[in-house]
Design a protein around this motif. Sequence first.
Motif, PDB file in Angstrom:
ATOM      1  N   TRP A 179       0.847  -1.200   0.000  1.00 34.09           N
ATOM      2  CA  TRP A 179       0.000   0.000   0.000  1.00 34.09           C
ATOM      3  C   TRP A 179       0.883   1.251   0.000  1.00 34.09           C
ATOM      4  CZ3 TRP A 179      -0.824   4.231   3.154  1.00 34.09           C
ATOM      5  CH2 TRP A 179      -2.018   4.935   2.960  1.00 34.09           C
ATOM      6  N   CYS A 180       1.960   1.227   0.792  1.00 30.50           N
ATOM      7  CA  CYS A 180       2.909   2.366   0.820  1.00 30.50           C
ATOM      8  C   CYS A 180       3.504   2.571  -0.572  1.00 30.50           C
ATOM      9  CB  CYS A 180       4.050   2.102   1.807  1.00 30.50           C
ATOM     10  SG  CYS A 180       3.546   2.128   3.519  1.00 30.50           S
ATOM     11  N   HIS A 181       3.886   1.473  -1.229  1.00 29.86           N
ATOM     12  CA  HIS A 181       4.503   1.589  -2.563  1.00 29.86           C
ATOM     13  C   HIS A 181       3.523   2.230  -3.546  1.00 29.86           C
ATOM     14  CE1 HIS A 181       7.248  -2.056  -1.460  1.00 29.86           C
ATOM     15  NE2 HIS A 181       7.562  -0.954  -0.824  1.00 29.86           N
ATOM     16  N   ALA A 182       2.229   1.891  -3.428  1.00 36.33           N
ATOM     17  CA  ALA A 182       1.247   2.405  -4.382  1.00 36.33           C
ATOM     18  C   ALA A 182       0.929   3.881  -4.130  1.00 36.33           C
ATOM     19  CB  ALA A 182      -0.035   1.565  -4.299  1.00 36.33           C
ATOM     20  N   LEU A 183       0.790   4.268  -2.862  1.00 38.12           N
ATOM     21  CA  LEU A 183       0.356   5.650  -2.586  1.00 38.12           C
ATOM     22  C   LEU A 183       1.501   6.622  -2.333  1.00 38.12           C
ATOM     23  CD1 LEU A 183      -2.389   3.991  -2.107  1.00 38.12           C
ATOM     24  CD2 LEU A 183      -3.083   6.130  -1.033  1.00 38.12           C
ATOM     25  N   PHE A 184       2.627   6.107  -1.842  1.00 36.59           N
ATOM     26  CA  PHE A 184       3.784   6.975  -1.576  1.00 36.59           C
ATOM     27  C   PHE A 184       5.034   6.330  -2.175  1.00 36.59           C
ATOM     28  CE2 PHE A 184       0.589   7.511   1.745  1.00 36.59           C
ATOM     29  CZ  PHE A 184       0.266   8.843   1.522  1.00 36.59           C
ATOM     30  N   PRO A 185       5.099   6.281  -3.508  1.00 35.45           N
ATOM     31  CA  PRO A 185       6.125   5.470  -4.179  1.00 35.45           C
ATOM     32  C   PRO A 185       7.558   5.952  -3.923  1.00 35.45           C
ATOM     33  CG  PRO A 185       4.813   6.742  -5.761  1.00 35.45           C
ATOM     34  CD  PRO A 185       4.163   6.910  -4.441  1.00 35.45           C
ATOM     35  N   GLY A 186       7.715   7.225  -3.541  1.00 39.92           N
ATOM     36  CA  GLY A 186       9.077   7.721  -3.309  1.00 39.92           C
ATOM     37  C   GLY A 186       9.638   7.337  -1.944  1.00 39.92           C
ATOM     38  N   MET A 187       8.775   6.866  -1.051  1.00 38.11           N
ATOM     39  CA  MET A 187       9.229   6.606   0.331  1.00 38.11           C
ATOM     40  C   MET A 187       9.897   5.232   0.436  1.00 38.11           C
ATOM     41  SD  MET A 187       6.892   6.463   3.770  1.00 38.11           S
ATOM     42  CE  MET A 187       6.046   4.975   3.229  1.00 38.11           C
ATOM     43  N   PRO A 188      11.149   5.171   0.886  1.00 38.58           N
ATOM     44  CA  PRO A 188      11.790   3.857   1.013  1.00 38.58           C
ATOM     45  C   PRO A 188      11.153   3.034   2.142  1.00 38.58           C
ATOM     46  CG  PRO A 188      13.298   5.634   1.678  1.00 38.58           C
ATOM     47  CD  PRO A 188      12.018   6.281   1.281  1.00 38.58           C
ATOM     48  N   THR A 189      10.956   1.742   1.899  1.00 36.86           N
ATOM     49  CA  THR A 189      10.380   0.861   2.934  1.00 36.86           C
ATOM     50  C   THR A 189      11.392  -0.232   3.312  1.00 36.86           C
ATOM     51  OG1 THR A 189       9.322  -0.408   1.180  1.00 36.86           O
ATOM     52  CG2 THR A 189       7.953   1.209   2.301  1.00 36.86           C
ATOM     53  N   GLU A 190      12.641   0.175   3.272  1.00 34.86           N
ATOM     54  CA  GLU A 190      13.726  -0.754   3.582  1.00 34.86           C
ATOM     55  C   GLU A 190      13.716  -1.149   5.069  1.00 34.86           C
ATOM     56  OE1 GLU A 190      17.216   1.279   2.471  1.00 34.86           O
ATOM     57  OE2 GLU A 190      18.505  -0.485   2.655  1.00 34.86           O
ATOM     58  N   HIS A 191      13.345  -0.171   5.928  1.00 34.05           N
ATOM     59  CA  HIS A 191      13.380  -0.408   7.375  1.00 34.05           C
ATOM     60  C   HIS A 191      11.955  -0.313   7.917  1.00 34.05           C
ATOM     61  CE1 HIS A 191      17.708   0.025   7.125  1.00 34.05           C
ATOM     62  NE2 HIS A 191      17.498   1.118   6.402  1.00 34.05           N
ATOM     63  N   VAL A 192      11.366  -1.480   8.116  1.00 33.69           N
ATOM     64  CA  VAL A 192       9.963  -1.525   8.528  1.00 33.69           C
ATOM     65  C   VAL A 192       9.828  -2.419   9.765  1.00 33.69           C
ATOM     66  CG1 VAL A 192       7.806  -2.640   7.860  1.00 33.69           C
ATOM     67  CG2 VAL A 192       8.837  -0.986   6.323  1.00 33.69           C
ATOM     68  N   VAL A 193       9.158  -1.891  10.807  1.00 33.36           N
ATOM     69  CA  VAL A 193       8.957  -2.701  12.028  1.00 33.36           C
ATOM     70  C   VAL A 193       7.491  -3.151  12.068  1.00 33.36           C
ATOM     71  CG1 VAL A 193       9.094  -2.724  14.556  1.00 33.36           C
ATOM     72  CG2 VAL A 193      10.688  -1.303  13.226  1.00 33.36           C
ATOM     73  N   PRO A 194       7.238  -4.464  11.961  1.00 32.68           N
ATOM     74  CA  PRO A 194       5.856  -4.946  11.984  1.00 32.68           C
ATOM     75  C   PRO A 194       5.351  -5.175  13.409  1.00 32.68           C
ATOM     76  CG  PRO A 194       7.353  -6.757  11.485  1.00 32.68           C
ATOM     77  CD  PRO A 194       8.206  -5.553  11.758  1.00 32.68           C
ATOM     78  N   TRP A 195       4.027  -5.092  13.571  1.00 31.75           N
ATOM     79  CA  TRP A 195       3.411  -5.267  14.901  1.00 31.75           C
ATOM     80  C   TRP A 195       1.981  -5.766  14.708  1.00 31.75           C
ATOM     81  CZ3 TRP A 195      -0.892  -2.504  16.891  1.00 31.75           C
ATOM     82  CH2 TRP A 195      -1.125  -2.665  18.263  1.00 31.75           C
ATOM     83  N   ALA A 196       1.462  -6.500  15.695  1.00 28.88           N
ATOM     84  CA  ALA A 196       0.045  -6.898  15.681  1.00 28.88           C
ATOM     85  C   ALA A 196      -0.554  -6.642  17.052  1.00 28.88           C
ATOM     86  CB  ALA A 196      -0.091  -8.370  15.327  1.00 28.88           C
ATOM     87  N   GLY A 197      -1.808  -6.224  17.078  1.00 32.03           N
ATOM     88  CA  GLY A 197      -2.504  -5.981  18.355  1.00 32.03           C
ATOM     89  C   GLY A 197      -3.953  -6.427  18.245  1.00 32.03           C
TER      90      GLY A 197
END
Length: 434
Positions: free
Chosen positions: A365-383
């Motif tokens: 979703w980030c790639h589609a709406l904010f294509p310039g933003m790097p997503t190399e460092h992503v911290v996942p979480w669930a609640g």
Amino acid sequence: MNAPTTSQQLKNATALAGNIPGARSPSSSRSVAVIGAGITGVTVAYALAKRGLQVTVFDRHRYPAMETSFANGGQLSASNAEVWNHPGNIIKGIKWMFATDAPLLFNMTPSWHKYSWIAEFMAAMRNYEANTVRSAEIAIMARKNLFDWAQAEGIDFNHEKRGIVHVYRTDKATQHARMVNGLLEKAGLDRREIAPEEAKQLEPTLAGDVKGAFYTPSDTTGDIHKFTVGLAEAAKRLGVRFEQDVDVQHVSAGNGIAVRYAKDGANSTERFDQIVVAAGVGSRAFGKQLGDRVNVYPVKGYSITVELKDKAAQVEAPWMSFVDDDAKIVTSRLGADRFRVAGTAEFNGFNRDIRADRIRPLVEWCHALFPGMPTEHVVPWAGLRPMMPDMMPRLKKGRAPGVHYHCGHGHLGWTMSAGTAELVAENVLQEVLA
Ligand SMILES: Cc1cc2nc3c(=O)[nH]c(=O)nc-3n(C[C@H](O)[C@H](O)[C@H](O)COP(=O)(O)OP(=O)(O)OC[C@H]3O[C@@H](n4cnc5c(N)ncnc54)[C@H](O)[C@@H]3O)c2cc1C
């Protein structure tokens, strides 16, 4: 009583709390146990302490806000007050059940808790309009309380006051949003339709095909964990005792309240005059022990925190907060170096696993709406969202004397808690003074 019936009730409770400078002697001998140190537990502890009550908060974690109040979507959003009990969502939900990357995942394994909850969810569709209006009223009042408390107590929680933009990808969804707008307006919320180009002007990094957009200037965002920890410190200054790292095993009412808990391998029981159950998804079990039915179901959601490690990454990430209603995704910018994206609903019991196939759609979703933003460092979480079938928080007194609930805030617990806490604290005080 469930949620407040009118905004006047909330105003009265809020005004009353504001007039109480600190410890109030007539009630200071009365003790209250609060179960849970998430946003609901800490806000109610603070509101009770301001009324002069002796408060003890129990939580099984070493620090406050380590479960659902840890890494949520960050939105303080009256604009997202629409309850989910709408026929359109049932139809979408059935379609989504057959796609692994859909916003909804439903584990079909039979469970009385899950299927009775779904039946009650369907029955609550008849209250869709009234509950949406009421949720928005609570949210508007609660946001104000939260802002006031943060200012009074000097809490830094990466608060961004830029408003929230809802985006829609289809004309049908935009049409539905117009209907919802009518309900939000009834509650007194200013949420205006804007042209898709205007949404892109408000946030120049936004890309993708946007068909409709709505802007709510008064909504804000911030870090729930930082706020809750800050408010817990403020509550301690008012005399609240925090018993962390403590597993509450049993509570009972009758001739006062007994709380049995295990700490450092030893069992203890303490007695109180009153109890507030604010145990998130654990509230149903405590309700049962106290003789009340509180049908909270754990609806799992996921978030990713995109770490924006350098200036180049930071300029490509949005500062404006978004709700993508079709994808059921919300976003917030938490300071210069963090961007939070949260969403999805998973009906899978108390399972807390972070699944790669549920995280991937958030990154894409980030790639589609904010294509310039790097997503190399992503911290996942669930609640696990503590969700009632009618999507309204439970703020009621229990059957037994001294028993109160502050739980079941579902997808809006961060937004609503500072308002609902005042109502519950006021109920407790009235019982003490009676
Ligand atoms: C992905 C996601 C995104 C979200 N985004 C937003 C948003 O943008 N805006 C918004 O308003 N809301 C949002 N929410 C909802 C919001 O985060 C929740 O409603 C809120 O955090 C719930 O707070 P709580 O205090 O009820 O539960 P919790 O934070 O889970 O606190 C309950 C506490 O009770 C304690 N406890 C339970 N049982 C025991 C026991 N036996 N002994 C000791 N301690 C116990 C737990 O340790 C826990 O700390 C989101 C939720 C999710 C999952």
